[in-house]
Design an enzyme around this catalytic site. Structure first.
Site, PDB file in Angstrom:
ATOM      1  N   LEU A   1       0.831  -1.200   0.000  1.00  0.00           N
ATOM      2  CA  LEU A   1       0.000   0.000   0.000  1.00  0.00           C
ATOM      3  C   LEU A   1       0.865   1.249   0.000  1.00  0.00           C
ATOM      4  O   LEU A   1       0.546   2.225  -0.684  1.00  0.00           O
ATOM      5  CB  LEU A   1      -0.942   0.001   1.203  1.00  0.00           C
ATOM      6  CG  LEU A   1      -1.820   1.250   1.348  1.00  0.00           C
ATOM      7  CD1 LEU A   1      -2.695   1.471   0.109  1.00  0.00           C
ATOM      8  CD2 LEU A   1      -2.679   1.162   2.607  1.00  0.00           C
TER       9      LEU A   1
ATOM     10  N   ALA B   1       2.030  -2.045   9.927  1.00  0.00           N
ATOM     11  CA  ALA B   1       1.375  -3.020  10.804  1.00  0.00           C
ATOM     12  C   ALA B   1       2.138  -4.333  10.759  1.00  0.00           C
ATOM     13  O   ALA B   1       2.891  -4.601   9.822  1.00  0.00           O
ATOM     14  CB  ALA B   1      -0.071  -3.262  10.363  1.00  0.00           C
TER      15      ALA B   1
ATOM     16  N   TYR C   1      -4.039 -11.214  15.962  1.00  0.00           N
ATOM     17  CA  TYR C   1      -3.909 -10.161  14.960  1.00  0.00           C
ATOM     18  C   TYR C   1      -5.140  -9.261  14.962  1.00  0.00           C
ATOM     19  O   TYR C   1      -5.029  -8.031  15.026  1.00  0.00           O
ATOM     20  CB  TYR C   1      -3.707 -10.779  13.569  1.00  0.00           C
ATOM     21  CG  TYR C   1      -3.853  -9.800  12.431  1.00  0.00           C
ATOM     22  CD1 TYR C   1      -2.932  -8.782  12.249  1.00  0.00           C
ATOM     23  CD2 TYR C   1      -4.926  -9.906  11.542  1.00  0.00           C
ATOM     24  CE1 TYR C   1      -3.068  -7.872  11.208  1.00  0.00           C
ATOM     25  CE2 TYR C   1      -5.058  -9.009  10.499  1.00  0.00           C
ATOM     26  CZ  TYR C   1      -4.129  -7.992  10.336  1.00  0.00           C
ATOM     27  OH  TYR C   1      -4.280  -7.091   9.301  1.00  0.00           O
TER      28      TYR C   1
END
Length: 202
Positions: free
Chosen positions: A8, A54, A119
């Site tokens: 991204l 992340a 997660y």
């Protein structure tokens, strides 16, 4: 934007090329270091921070929950605090995994998260910090992001198909793979609206 070296991040760099950008990623910039990330973001004085960094290795999160929460929850808190300090809006890139998939229909932005895995819980905690600390935020939940040259579900399936021909795969999960350049374009369009809130972009 954080996670600048990821799928991204690279797509955002291309989509927002006309803007003045500061890409943050490891090893130079660690979102789990509160003083460093605060100083870096505040010194740049951005209008908006797209937080895409992340720990996305779901199995790795199960093996090391402390690291998962340090990155996905407390790292997001650190970025949100930096945004709050310099008056920047924040785009927090989250995941469809904050839902357990048992609803029997598509999920809407106003549905209550039901995270099950480490997660998912760590990403839901990141959302909590963003909501708690900021007035001007976008939470963008997406799923199975892929792009050329990345390590992702689509490229792994294609590589396995090339190696083995017919494939046997589990069928207990349904998702909507999301092309990173499409997601970057959607985020860019969202940024100019000023319509803060929660969005599902797949």
């Amino acid at each position: 934007y954080t996670g600048s070296k990821g799928q991204l991040g690279r797509a955002l760099e291309a989509e927002l090329a006309a803007e003045e950008l500061l890409g943050l990623d490891l090893p130079e910039h660690d979102i789990t270091d509160p003083a460093s990330i605060l100083r870096t973001i505040v010194d740049f004085r951005p209008d908006v921070v797209v937080h895409g960094a992340a720990m996305t290795d779901v199995d790795g999160c199960e093996r090391n929950p402390e690291l998962a929460f340090r990155v996905n929850a407390l790292g997001s808190q650190n970025v949100a605090l930096a945004c709050e300090r310099c008056g920047a809006a924040m785009v927090h890139v989250s995941t469809n995994d904050v839902f357990d998939g048992r609803l029997g229909r598509a999920y809407y932005e106003w549905d209550t998260p039901t995270p099950r895995s480490t997660y998912a819980r760590s990403k839901a905690a990141g959302e909590f910090y963003v909501r708690s600390l900021l007035r001007h935020f976008y939470i963008v939940r997406t799923a199975w992001v892929y792009a050329r040259g990345g390590s992702n579900f689509v490229t792994k399936i294609m590589a396995a198909a090339d190696r083995h021909g017919a494939l046997r795969v589990v069928t207990d999960e349904v998702s909507a793979p999301t092309y990173a350049p499409d997601l970057a374009q959607a985020i860019a369009r969202l940024l100019v609206t000023g319509h803060y809130g929660v969005y599902h972009f797949t």
